[in-house]
Design a protein around this motif. Structure first.
Motif, PDB file in Angstrom:
ATOM      1  N   GLY A  12     -34.788  -2.950 -16.944  1.00  0.00           N
ATOM      2  CA  GLY A  12     -34.944  -2.903 -15.489  1.00  0.00           C
ATOM      3  C   GLY A  12     -33.864  -3.704 -14.774  1.00  0.00           C
ATOM      4  N   LEU A  13     -33.526  -4.864 -15.310  1.00  0.00           N
ATOM      5  CA  LEU A  13     -32.464  -5.672 -14.710  1.00  0.00           C
ATOM      6  C   LEU A  13     -31.115  -4.973 -14.829  1.00  0.00           C
ATOM      7  CD1 LEU A  13     -33.555  -9.227 -15.914  1.00  0.00           C
ATOM      8  CD2 LEU A  13     -33.829  -8.223 -13.632  1.00  0.00           C
ATOM      9  N   LEU A  14     -30.877  -4.336 -15.976  1.00  0.00           N
ATOM     10  CA  LEU A  14     -29.638  -3.563 -16.128  1.00  0.00           C
ATOM     11  C   LEU A  14     -29.607  -2.385 -15.159  1.00  0.00           C
ATOM     12  CD1 LEU A  14     -29.379  -3.671 -19.993  1.00  0.00           C
ATOM     13  CD2 LEU A  14     -27.617  -4.485 -18.414  1.00  0.00           C
ATOM     14  N   GLU A  15     -30.781  -1.799 -14.897  1.00  0.00           N
ATOM     15  CA  GLU A  15     -30.837  -0.697 -13.937  1.00  0.00           C
ATOM     16  C   GLU A  15     -30.408  -1.160 -12.544  1.00  0.00           C
ATOM     17  OE1 GLU A  15     -33.757   2.801 -12.233  1.00  0.00           O
ATOM     18  OE2 GLU A  15     -34.666   0.968 -12.998  1.00  0.00           O
ATOM     19  N   ILE A  16     -30.825  -2.349 -12.165  1.00  0.00           N
ATOM     20  CA  ILE A  16     -30.400  -2.898 -10.867  1.00  0.00           C
ATOM     21  C   ILE A  16     -28.872  -2.933 -10.811  1.00  0.00           C
ATOM     22  CG2 ILE A  16     -30.398  -4.945  -9.393  1.00  0.00           C
ATOM     23  CD1 ILE A  16     -33.205  -5.590 -10.672  1.00  0.00           C
ATOM     24  N   GLY A  17     -28.267  -3.393 -11.895  1.00  0.00           N
ATOM     25  CA  GLY A  17     -26.809  -3.472 -11.945  1.00  0.00           C
ATOM     26  C   GLY A  17     -26.131  -2.124 -11.846  1.00  0.00           C
ATOM     27  N   TRP A  18     -26.632  -1.135 -12.617  1.00  0.00           N
ATOM     28  CA  TRP A  18     -25.916   0.143 -12.594  1.00  0.00           C
ATOM     29  C   TRP A  18     -26.174   0.945 -11.326  1.00  0.00           C
ATOM     30  CZ3 TRP A  18     -28.530   4.727 -12.486  1.00  0.00           C
ATOM     31  CH2 TRP A  18     -29.729   4.876 -13.192  1.00  0.00           C
ATOM     32  N   VAL A  19     -27.365   0.796 -10.747  1.00  0.00           N
ATOM     33  CA  VAL A  19     -27.615   1.510  -9.490  1.00  0.00           C
ATOM     34  C   VAL A  19     -26.721   0.941  -8.384  1.00  0.00           C
ATOM     35  CG1 VAL A  19     -29.338   1.950  -7.692  1.00  0.00           C
ATOM     36  CG2 VAL A  19     -29.939   2.268 -10.087  1.00  0.00           C
ATOM     37  N   SER A  20     -26.628  -0.374  -8.324  1.00  0.00           N
ATOM     38  CA  SER A  20     -25.716  -0.982  -7.347  1.00  0.00           C
ATOM     39  C   SER A  20     -24.273  -0.616  -7.667  1.00  0.00           C
ATOM     40  CB  SER A  20     -25.881  -2.506  -7.329  1.00  0.00           C
ATOM     41  OG  SER A  20     -27.141  -2.848  -6.812  1.00  0.00           O
ATOM     42  N   GLY A  21     -23.950  -0.536  -8.948  1.00  0.00           N
ATOM     43  CA  GLY A  21     -22.607  -0.137  -9.362  1.00  0.00           C
ATOM     44  C   GLY A  21     -22.257   1.267  -8.911  1.00  0.00           C
ATOM     45  N   LEU A  22     -23.219   2.176  -8.946  1.00  0.00           N
ATOM     46  CA  LEU A  22     -22.948   3.542  -8.489  1.00  0.00           C
ATOM     47  C   LEU A  22     -22.537   3.565  -7.023  1.00  0.00           C
ATOM     48  CD1 LEU A  22     -25.854   5.560 -10.173  1.00  0.00           C
ATOM     49  CD2 LEU A  22     -23.429   5.603 -10.781  1.00  0.00           C
ATOM     50  N   GLY A  65     -36.485  -1.696 -11.305  1.00  0.00           N
ATOM     51  CA  GLY A  65     -35.202  -1.233 -10.788  1.00  0.00           C
ATOM     52  C   GLY A  65     -35.222  -0.986  -9.293  1.00  0.00           C
ATOM     53  N   THR A  66     -36.284  -0.361  -8.814  1.00  0.00           N
ATOM     54  CA  THR A  66     -36.374  -0.049  -7.385  1.00  0.00           C
ATOM     55  C   THR A  66     -36.490  -1.320  -6.546  1.00  0.00           C
ATOM     56  OG1 THR A  66     -37.432   2.063  -7.886  1.00  0.00           O
ATOM     57  CG2 THR A  66     -37.689   1.220  -5.648  1.00  0.00           C
ATOM     58  N   ALA A  67     -37.458  -2.149  -6.879  1.00  0.00           N
ATOM     59  CA  ALA A  67     -37.645  -3.387  -6.109  1.00  0.00           C
ATOM     60  C   ALA A  67     -36.422  -4.282  -6.228  1.00  0.00           C
ATOM     61  CB  ALA A  67     -38.892  -4.122  -6.591  1.00  0.00           C
ATOM     62  N   GLY A  68     -35.894  -4.407  -7.430  1.00  0.00           N
ATOM     63  CA  GLY A  68     -34.727  -5.255  -7.640  1.00  0.00           C
ATOM     64  C   GLY A  68     -33.493  -4.761  -6.918  1.00  0.00           C
ATOM     65  N   THR A  69     -33.319  -3.445  -6.889  1.00  0.00           N
ATOM     66  CA  THR A  69     -32.156  -2.881  -6.198  1.00  0.00           C
ATOM     67  C   THR A  69     -32.260  -3.115  -4.696  1.00  0.00           C
ATOM     68  OG1 THR A  69     -31.850  -1.211  -7.916  1.00  0.00           O
ATOM     69  CG2 THR A  69     -30.820  -0.779  -5.786  1.00  0.00           C
ATOM     70  N   VAL A  70     -33.429  -2.902  -4.125  1.00  0.00           N
ATOM     71  CA  VAL A  70     -33.605  -3.141  -2.691  1.00  0.00           C
ATOM     72  C   VAL A  70     -33.326  -4.611  -2.368  1.00  0.00           C
ATOM     73  CG1 VAL A  70     -35.291  -3.206  -0.797  1.00  0.00           C
ATOM     74  CG2 VAL A  70     -35.202  -1.226  -2.317  1.00  0.00           C
ATOM     75  N   LEU A  71     -33.875  -5.513  -3.171  1.00  0.00           N
ATOM     76  CA  LEU A  71     -33.660  -6.935  -2.927  1.00  0.00           C
ATOM     77  C   LEU A  71     -32.198  -7.328  -3.127  1.00  0.00           C
ATOM     78  CD1 LEU A  71     -36.875  -8.423  -4.572  1.00  0.00           C
ATOM     79  CD2 LEU A  71     -36.362  -8.183  -2.140  1.00  0.00           C
ATOM     80  N   THR A  72     -31.573  -6.817  -4.169  1.00  0.00           N
ATOM     81  CA  THR A  72     -30.158  -7.122  -4.434  1.00  0.00           C
ATOM     82  C   THR A  72     -29.275  -6.597  -3.319  1.00  0.00           C
ATOM     83  OG1 THR A  72     -30.509  -7.101  -6.817  1.00  0.00           O
ATOM     84  CG2 THR A  72     -28.250  -6.795  -6.057  1.00  0.00           C
ATOM     85  N   GLU A  73     -29.511  -5.369  -2.904  1.00  0.00           N
ATOM     86  CA  GLU A  73     -28.702  -4.792  -1.827  1.00  0.00           C
ATOM     87  C   GLU A  73     -28.875  -5.590  -0.534  1.00  0.00           C
ATOM     88  OE1 GLU A  73     -26.492  -1.996  -1.786  1.00  0.00           O
ATOM     89  OE2 GLU A  73     -26.614  -2.347  -3.940  1.00  0.00           O
ATOM     90  N   THR A  74     -30.075  -6.107  -0.294  1.00  0.00           N
ATOM     91  CA  THR A  74     -30.326  -6.892   0.910  1.00  0.00           C
ATOM     92  C   THR A  74     -29.660  -8.268   0.819  1.00  0.00           C
ATOM     93  OG1 THR A  74     -32.416  -5.766   1.289  1.00  0.00           O
ATOM     94  CG2 THR A  74     -32.129  -7.897   2.355  1.00  0.00           C
ATOM     95  N   ILE A  75     -29.875  -8.956  -0.300  1.00  0.00           N
ATOM     96  CA  ILE A  75     -29.383 -10.328  -0.442  1.00  0.00           C
ATOM     97  C   ILE A  75     -27.870 -10.374  -0.660  1.00  0.00           C
ATOM     98  CG2 ILE A  75     -29.476 -12.381  -1.915  1.00  0.00           C
ATOM     99  CD1 ILE A  75     -32.486 -11.604  -2.393  1.00  0.00           C
ATOM    100  N   VAL A  76     -27.374  -9.533  -1.557  1.00  0.00           N
ATOM    101  CA  VAL A  76     -25.958  -9.606  -1.940  1.00  0.00           C
ATOM    102  C   VAL A  76     -25.060  -8.803  -0.998  1.00  0.00           C
ATOM    103  CG1 VAL A  76     -24.298  -9.101  -3.794  1.00  0.00           C
ATOM    104  CG2 VAL A  76     -26.552 -10.009  -4.358  1.00  0.00           C
ATOM    105  N   PHE A  77     -25.509  -7.621  -0.603  1.00  0.00           N
ATOM    106  CA  PHE A  77     -24.639  -6.717   0.154  1.00  0.00           C
ATOM    107  C   PHE A  77     -25.014  -6.578   1.624  1.00  0.00           C
ATOM    108  CE2 PHE A  77     -24.408  -5.305  -4.306  1.00  0.00           C
ATOM    109  CZ  PHE A  77     -23.053  -5.522  -4.517  1.00  0.00           C
ATOM    110  N   GLY A  78     -26.008  -7.341   2.075  1.00  0.00           N
ATOM    111  CA  GLY A  78     -26.335  -7.372   3.499  1.00  0.00           C
ATOM    112  C   GLY A  78     -26.990  -6.126   4.053  1.00  0.00           C
ATOM    113  N   GLU A  79     -27.650  -5.325   3.207  1.00  0.00           N
ATOM    114  CA  GLU A  79     -28.374  -4.153   3.706  1.00  0.00           C
ATOM    115  C   GLU A  79     -29.532  -4.626   4.580  1.00  0.00           C
ATOM    116  OE1 GLU A  79     -28.122  -0.704   3.136  1.00  0.00           O
ATOM    117  OE2 GLU A  79     -26.175  -1.070   2.210  1.00  0.00           O
TER     118      GLU A  79
END
Length: 115
Positions: A12-22, A65-79
């Motif tokens: 799941g953590l790797l999924e966060i990385g690759w989804v953001s990578g896409l 992956g879903t929750a982590g991606t939303v949080l990562t995109e918000t915290i890291v990329f300012g979504e």
């Protein structure tokens, strides 16, 4: 938590990385990292499904992956994030935790015993 659930968490953590990578890959190196994360994520996921129910594993994997991606995109990329997104993430996490709690762990064979 047994090793198989650790595999699910890692996938799941790797999924966060690759989804953001896409979304954010911009050169050959970042595309290679994204591809490697995809391959490693699914390889680790397959290891987990060898001992845990596939449906539960997949639901937990996508929830992380879903929750982590939303949080990562918000915290890291300012979504932008809204209270409604937060509510739905909490509902999703509640479902993931509920699946984990209600899934029976596989029984480990006795070590060193004669059958």
């Amino acid at each position: 938590m047994n090793r198989n659930w650790i595999y699910v968490l890692a996938a799941g953590l790797l999924e966060i990385g690759w989804v953001s990578g896409l979304k954010h890959a911009h050169d050959a190196f970042t595309w290679i990292l994204t591809g490697a994360a995809i391959l490693l994520s699914f390889w680790v996921l397959l290891m987990a499904t060898s001992r845990l129910p596939v449906g539960t594993v997949y639901a937990v994997f996508t929830g992380i992956g879903t929750a982590g991606t939303v949080l990562t995109e918000t915290i890291v990329f300012g979504e932008p994030i809204s209270w409604l997104k937060i509510v739905f993430i909490l509902i999703l996490l509640g479902g993931v935790i509920g699946l984990k709690i209600t899934t029976k762990e596989p029984e480990e064979p006795a070590k060193g015993g004669n059958s």
